[in-house]
Design an enzyme around this catalytic site. Sequence first.
Site, PDB file in Angstrom:
ATOM      1  N   ARG A  36     -27.588  80.896  40.165  1.00  0.00           N
ATOM      2  CA  ARG A  36     -28.792  81.594  40.614  1.00  0.00           C
ATOM      3  C   ARG A  36     -29.382  80.964  41.869  1.00  0.00           C
ATOM      4  NH1 ARG A  36     -32.301  82.312  35.132  1.00  0.00           N
ATOM      5  NH2 ARG A  36     -31.707  80.118  34.882  1.00  0.00           N
ATOM      6  N   GLY A  37     -29.217  79.643  42.022  1.00  0.00           N
ATOM      7  CA  GLY A  37     -29.791  78.951  43.171  1.00  0.00           C
ATOM      8  C   GLY A  37     -28.885  79.021  44.392  1.00  0.00           C
ATOM      9  N   ASP A  61     -27.148  86.141  38.902  1.00  0.00           N
ATOM     10  CA  ASP A  61     -27.659  85.797  37.583  1.00  0.00           C
ATOM     11  C   ASP A  61     -26.648  86.317  36.562  1.00  0.00           C
ATOM     12  OD1 ASP A  61     -28.938  85.604  35.146  1.00  0.00           O
ATOM     13  OD2 ASP A  61     -30.818  86.514  35.815  1.00  0.00           O
ATOM     14  N   ASN A  88     -20.035  78.352  31.900  1.00  0.00           N
ATOM     15  CA  ASN A  88     -20.756  77.079  31.905  1.00  0.00           C
ATOM     16  C   ASN A  88     -22.273  77.246  32.003  1.00  0.00           C
ATOM     17  OD1 ASN A  88     -21.171  74.086  32.594  1.00  0.00           O
ATOM     18  ND2 ASN A  88     -21.867  75.094  34.484  1.00  0.00           N
ATOM     19  N   TYR A 155     -32.094  75.356  22.548  1.00  0.00           N
ATOM     20  CA  TYR A 155     -30.818  75.028  23.175  1.00  0.00           C
ATOM     21  C   TYR A 155     -29.734  74.836  22.126  1.00  0.00           C
ATOM     22  CZ  TYR A 155     -27.160  72.533  25.706  1.00  0.00           C
ATOM     23  OH  TYR A 155     -25.944  72.169  26.226  1.00  0.00           O
ATOM     24  N   LYS A 159     -26.355  77.201  21.200  1.00  0.00           N
ATOM     25  CA  LYS A 159     -24.970  76.732  21.194  1.00  0.00           C
ATOM     26  C   LYS A 159     -24.282  77.023  19.858  1.00  0.00           C
ATOM     27  CE  LYS A 159     -24.682  75.272  25.412  1.00  0.00           C
ATOM     28  NZ  LYS A 159     -23.795  75.964  26.378  1.00  0.00           N
ATOM     29  N   THR A 190     -26.675  64.161  33.632  1.00  0.00           N
ATOM     30  CA  THR A 190     -27.020  65.354  34.384  1.00  0.00           C
ATOM     31  C   THR A 190     -28.526  65.605  34.339  1.00  0.00           C
ATOM     32  OG1 THR A 190     -26.790  66.801  32.454  1.00  0.00           O
ATOM     33  CG2 THR A 190     -24.805  66.433  33.788  1.00  0.00           C
TER      34      THR A 190
END
Length: 243
Positions: A36-37, A61, A88, A155, A159, A190
Amino acid sequence: MNKKTVVMITGASKGLGRALTLEFAKQGMRLAICARGEGLLREVEQEARELGAEVIAISADSTDVKDVNRFVSIVEEAFGSIDVLINNASIFGPGPTLLADYPDHDFAEVLRVNVLNPFLVTKRVLPGMLTRNKGRILNVTSEAGKTGFAEWGAYGISKFAVEGLTQTWADELQDTGVSMGMVDPGEMDTEMHEIAVPDCDYELGDPNEVAKVFVHLALDEMIEVNGKRFEAQTFLQEKRDVL
């Protein structure tokens, strides 16, 4: 698979997605990446090109069906096919938060992004793979996708859903020549992990090392991946033991 293999990666602008892009670039793959960035995506695109890779990078997106259709259509037109898909893209949501305190909107958004992304992109890419009776799809899961951890909120729950999606689709893909598996990369150094564990005081995995696991699973046709769940750190250790 040869160097003309086309690898598609979602969420490629940072973290594991960036590491995946650069590792596959080193292998001479043709790459289709999205995020998206726009700014960070262009930086990763340039890094991959400097490694000699042919790259299509689209700001998109992957939870928007129109963006997904546009992205995949551009790639199919340019490269002809998609051989490997790595789903991912994901978000963590709020930092450590008890479910009782979890904002309703954030809960819905994390589930929407993390589950809709692999569903929509796979659904769009799959027909081409099935036509050729060949393709590999790897979904990124988490330890939190098989064990519930306090304060990991939506989150982890998302998953769990990704693992169910992977198992269901893998069963449907039996004997088609197309396979779907999942990889638990472990806790990595990360930006997302910083959100999840702000005061982490233990050693974390290196996304660049984890990316090598995906390369093996994506390109080594001797490895059976359909319906399988791989833990990256275990896989790396086994490889070291063999070597």
